[in-house]
Design a protein around this motif. Structure first.
Motif, PDB file in Angstrom:
ATOM      1  N   HIS A  40       0.879  -1.170   0.000  1.00 24.64           N
ATOM      2  CA  HIS A  40       0.000   0.000   0.000  1.00 24.64           C
ATOM      3  C   HIS A  40       0.915   1.218   0.000  1.00 24.64           C
ATOM      4  CE1 HIS A  40      -3.461   2.546   1.113  1.00 24.64           C
ATOM      5  NE2 HIS A  40      -2.536   3.233   1.746  1.00 24.64           N
ATOM      6  N   VAL A  41       1.071   1.856  -1.139  1.00 26.35           N
ATOM      7  CA  VAL A  41       2.007   2.974  -1.261  1.00 26.35           C
ATOM      8  C   VAL A  41       1.372   4.238  -0.676  1.00 26.35           C
ATOM      9  CG1 VAL A  41       3.342   4.387  -2.864  1.00 26.35           C
ATOM     10  CG2 VAL A  41       3.085   1.936  -3.280  1.00 26.35           C
ATOM     11  N   GLU A  42       2.163   5.004   0.054  1.00 23.44           N
ATOM     12  CA  GLU A  42       1.684   6.264   0.648  1.00 23.44           C
ATOM     13  C   GLU A  42       1.136   7.217  -0.409  1.00 23.44           C
ATOM     14  OE1 GLU A  42       5.425   6.106   3.677  1.00 23.44           O
ATOM     15  OE2 GLU A  42       4.922   8.045   2.778  1.00 23.44           O
ATOM     16  N   ARG A  43       0.080   7.921  -0.044  1.00 24.74           N
ATOM     17  CA  ARG A  43      -0.545   8.833  -1.003  1.00 24.74           C
ATOM     18  C   ARG A  43       0.407   9.903  -1.500  1.00 24.74           C
ATOM     19  NH1 ARG A  43      -5.540  11.597   1.405  1.00 24.74           N
ATOM     20  NH2 ARG A  43      -5.391  12.866  -0.479  1.00 24.74           N
ATOM     21  N   GLY A  44       1.302  10.388  -0.633  1.00 24.81           N
ATOM     22  CA  GLY A  44       2.184  11.493  -1.006  1.00 24.81           C
ATOM     23  C   GLY A  44       3.212  11.135  -2.063  1.00 24.81           C
ATOM     24  N   ILE A  45       3.436   9.835  -2.296  1.00 26.06           N
ATOM     25  CA  ILE A  45       4.525   9.434  -3.196  1.00 26.06           C
ATOM     26  C   ILE A  45       4.095   8.373  -4.197  1.00 26.06           C
ATOM     27  CG2 ILE A  45       6.421  10.022  -1.645  1.00 26.06           C
ATOM     28  CD1 ILE A  45       6.479   7.058  -0.800  1.00 26.06           C
ATOM     29  N   ARG A  46       2.785   8.270  -4.478  1.00 28.32           N
ATOM     30  CA  ARG A  46       2.336   7.228  -5.426  1.00 28.32           C
ATOM     31  C   ARG A  46       2.897   7.478  -6.819  1.00 28.32           C
ATOM     32  NH1 ARG A  46      -3.728   6.043  -3.278  1.00 28.32           N
ATOM     33  NH2 ARG A  46      -3.013   5.323  -1.241  1.00 28.32           N
TER      34      ARG A  46
ATOM     35  N   ASN B 255       3.468   1.356   9.108  1.00 27.60           N
ATOM     36  CA  ASN B 255       4.107   2.031   7.979  1.00 27.60           C
ATOM     37  C   ASN B 255       5.617   1.861   8.040  1.00 27.60           C
ATOM     38  OD1 ASN B 255       5.630   4.547   6.982  1.00 27.60           O
ATOM     39  ND2 ASN B 255       3.659   4.786   5.951  1.00 27.60           N
ATOM     40  N   TYR B 256       6.197   2.104   9.217  1.00 31.65           N
ATOM     41  CA  TYR B 256       7.661   2.062   9.327  1.00 31.65           C
ATOM     42  C   TYR B 256       8.191   0.675   9.025  1.00 31.65           C
ATOM     43  CZ  TYR B 256      12.316   3.173  11.147  1.00 31.65           C
ATOM     44  OH  TYR B 256      13.670   3.398  11.273  1.00 31.65           O
TER      45      TYR B 256
ATOM     46  N   MET C  16       7.104  -1.670   1.203  1.00 32.69           N
ATOM     47  CA  MET C  16       7.666  -0.353   0.860  1.00 32.69           C
ATOM     48  C   MET C  16       9.177  -0.338   1.030  1.00 32.69           C
ATOM     49  SD  MET C  16       5.169   2.829   1.617  1.00 32.69           S
ATOM     50  CE  MET C  16       4.790   2.530   3.331  1.00 32.69           C
TER      51      MET C  16
ATOM     52  N   ASN D 139      10.773   6.394  -2.212  1.00 34.06           N
ATOM     53  CA  ASN D 139      11.100   7.007  -0.925  1.00 34.06           C
ATOM     54  C   ASN D 139      10.291   6.379   0.199  1.00 34.06           C
ATOM     55  OD1 ASN D 139      10.606   9.677   1.054  1.00 34.06           O
ATOM     56  ND2 ASN D 139      12.664   9.395   0.303  1.00 34.06           N
ATOM     57  N   HIS D 140      10.980   5.995   1.269  1.00 29.58           N
ATOM     58  CA  HIS D 140      10.263   5.543   2.476  1.00 29.58           C
ATOM     59  C   HIS D 140      10.912   6.312   3.616  1.00 29.58           C
ATOM     60  CE1 HIS D 140       9.390   2.415   5.711  1.00 29.58           C
ATOM     61  NE2 HIS D 140       8.193   2.725   5.267  1.00 29.58           N
ATOM     62  N   HIS D 141      11.564   5.639   4.573  1.00 32.93           N
ATOM     63  CA  HIS D 141      12.363   6.339   5.567  1.00 32.93           C
ATOM     64  C   HIS D 141      13.619   6.892   4.883  1.00 32.93           C
ATOM     65  CE1 HIS D 141      14.064   2.373   5.086  1.00 32.93           C
ATOM     66  NE2 HIS D 141      15.190   2.845   5.564  1.00 32.93           N
ATOM     67  N   THR D 142      14.384   7.698   5.625  1.00 30.12           N
ATOM     68  CA  THR D 142      15.700   8.136   5.169  1.00 30.12           C
ATOM     69  C   THR D 142      16.722   7.158   5.714  1.00 30.12           C
ATOM     70  OG1 THR D 142      15.035  10.443   5.143  1.00 30.12           O
ATOM     71  CG2 THR D 142      17.387  10.003   5.269  1.00 30.12           C
TER      72      THR D 142
END
Lengths: 393, 393
Positions: free
Chosen positions: A210-216, A231-232, A237, A248-251
């Motif tokens: 399930h990809v985050e909305r901000g980075i689909r 999520n983490y 992801m 992009n996920h965590h840094t």
């Protein structure tokens, strides 16, 4: 000389002082790809998805379990110590239906008992610890993957306490996910958790993507499975982040990645066989030395871990006073214990950079001195003699 | 010179090479107590519970939200960019009932709009980003805590992108949990997330305490609240670990703790006011330089973050070619963008160790050269002149 965290290898400490890089800098993603390649032999696997979770060893465990398991899934936990209990605690929060197959502390679970439990429980996931430092026992795992596959279950193994010190044979075991940590036999700091994921587990997990909305993006589609509960710790992801998609996920924790990379380079430079033999020699020498002092080593000899040795605190000796004396006079830390073993045993490690002859001998000498000053009567000097004789046996 | 991660301070890199310590060694627990004290002024708080989460900044966010929120709880998210969306993604997995109050990208949400939304939603938790690097906007937060308290809600603030560079006023804002990361204005590596927790939030969370079976003790009792949905991110257990009880949880990431400690020491040595002024000067100079080149700075000037500046990619210029030229010719990285801003703006940071006059000037010079080689017409040399003039304004 406790059961971890232990002293890190000086090369690993130096590696962390290197300058940082941007997370999508080609040099940085090159290091990420190197880490994937370096950890495959350490995990004993050909798995593509071999990488790092940014957190301590416990983060790796939770990432594996929350990504494999959906609420209501039946999970069988092979439980023979505190860290088996930890698996049930983590799974309980995920909402799994947990069944256990148990051994008393100090023993391991026979494969036949696990086979019976799998037949009875029909789990989607079987989860076990490899080496449980709370009891110093290592669970034999050969054959377990076949049992799981025949039953349609995925196999998770926590190898935090053994990776880098005892053989990890992910592919031969048939394990679907194996996780570890740097802070024990890999000779690094806590804070990065190596993980390997089989193709079957990766497919199962990607179906829950399930990809985050901000980075689909158009090239990455959500799966039909139940969304992963964190999520983490969403391995779908995290795989996309470590893949050439670089979603992009965590840094990525750059300095810890440098540390994990250097841990692996030190280990592969030494050679896997040499490294496991060194840990075995250290465990053998520590055991011989403790017995030569007249102490009783804890647990079933056939299944004891090579890199941590439990020893009964003799009657009339205050275990915490001895630990304090060890630390204050000799700057040597040995471990206390958890749960039913608290106050009953010490746990003495010889892990990674600490699995060295001189460290074993110095620890035995210091323990002997501290026990004598507590009034415990023992044959002076025998421990070191026995340990030296046993090191090369 | 991206929006983070950025170059770390050399003292922070050196701090990570220090030898490891056992996690309950008095020297180690002494450092943990120092970290608690060092981060209170940085967070602008008197909160006892000021410590580190072992993971990246995103780990701190999830720890806060999963510990504050139970499935079915109503949560209001103040959403003005990608990281507001991230809050909804994390909360969705926790099972929260999510309502949002929104601003278009490039703006912030007026306090009156948040007040109306709180009255309508009656949330248990209000969650917001302080500075959202995806849009370069900083949400004003004064007065928000009072609104929340009056409505019986707890306030969570993600300050990852501002901590160390813009004032964090946890107590004045009335925030119940604020989290950050090292890899932006604190000038350290990603992998440790500072967090502060108000007494009210700590009481709420401790009522959800559930101690692992393997390590239960008579002096630590479980609460009556809903068990927290994650073991790794269970702030009740993490507070017990950082308290004088020293209840075992994860193994603290020692080298990252050294890094976090050194980030704070560098910052407090510089002084909070001087540090915020330095970031403000850098942002002012960067903005003036970009405008002197004839470029258009993105977003509402009143609410722009001081430490990252969005700038529109001029028509006819290939943004990715310029970024590549910047990196390959000048070894300077600037940021691309997410979602609706992808391909429309660059994001140029001046964070922590990078918020220095020479770095701002070198970045402007390099960008000017790269734009000219792309055929973009601009008044040569004006950017640096304007930036120097503005630095001390």
């Amino acid at each position: 000389m406790g059961p971890g965290p232990v002293n890190a290898h000086p090369r690993v400490l130096r590696a962390m002082s290197a300058d940082l890089l941007g997370q999508f800098d080609p040099e940085m993603t090159g290091y990420m790809n190197q880490v994937m390649a370096l950890y495959r032999p350490i995990f004993g696997t050909q798995n593509q998805w071999t990488m790092l979770i940014d957190g301590t060893a416990r983060a790796g465990i939770e990432a594996a379990l929350v990504s494999l398991t959906a609420p209501g899934d039946r999970v069988l936990v092979v439980n023979f110590g505190r860290f088996g209990l930890l698996l049930t605690e983590i799974l309980g929060r995920i909402g799994a239906v947990i069944e256990t197959v148990e051994a008393p502390w100090g023993e391991t679970v026979p494969l036949e008992a696990i086979a019976e439990a799998i037949a009875r429980v029909q789990p989607k996931v079987v989860a076990t610890i490899h080496g449980d430092t709370s009891t110093t026992m290592a669970q034999p795992l050969d054959g377990l993957g076949d049992l799981c596959r025949a039953a349609g279950a995925l196999l998770y193994v926590d190898a935090t306490a053994t990776i880098g010190g005892m053989e990890i044979a992910s592919d031969r075991w048939g394990a679907d996910i194996v996780t570890g940590g740097l802070q024990k036999c890999l000779g690094g700091p806590s804070g990065s958790a190596p993980i390997t994921i089989s193709d079957a587990a990766a497919a199962h997990i990607s179906a829950r993507r399930h990809v985050e909305r901000g980075i689909r993006r158009d090239d990455i589609r959500d799966g039909n499975g139940v969304r992963i509960g964190s999520n983490y710790f969403d391995l779908a992801m995290i795989m996309d982040y470590w893949s050439e998609k670089r979603l992009n996920h965590h840094t990525e924790a750059t300095s810890m990645l440098y540390a994990a990379r250097e841990c692996a380079r030190v280990m592969l430079g030494e050679g896997l066989a040499a490294r496991y033999a060194r840990h075995a020699a250290a465990g053998r020498a520590m055991t011989a030395g403790l017995r030569a002092m007249g102490l009783t080593v804890y647990g079933d000899d056939r299944y004891r871990m090579t890199n941590v040795t439990g020893v009964l605190i003799p009657e009339g000796v205050d275990g915490e006073r001895v630990r304090t004396a060890m630390r204050e006079h000799f700057e040597i830390e040995i471990g206390s214990a958890f749960g039913p073993l608290q106050g009953r045993i010490w746990r003495i490690g010889a892990m990674g950079y600490n699995a060295a002859k001189h460290k074993v001998l110095l620890t035995l000498s210091a323990l002997e001195a501290c026990l004598r000053s507590e009034g415990f009567s023992l044959p002076a000097g025998e421990a070191v003699t026995a340990a030296i004789a046993t090191w090369d046996a």
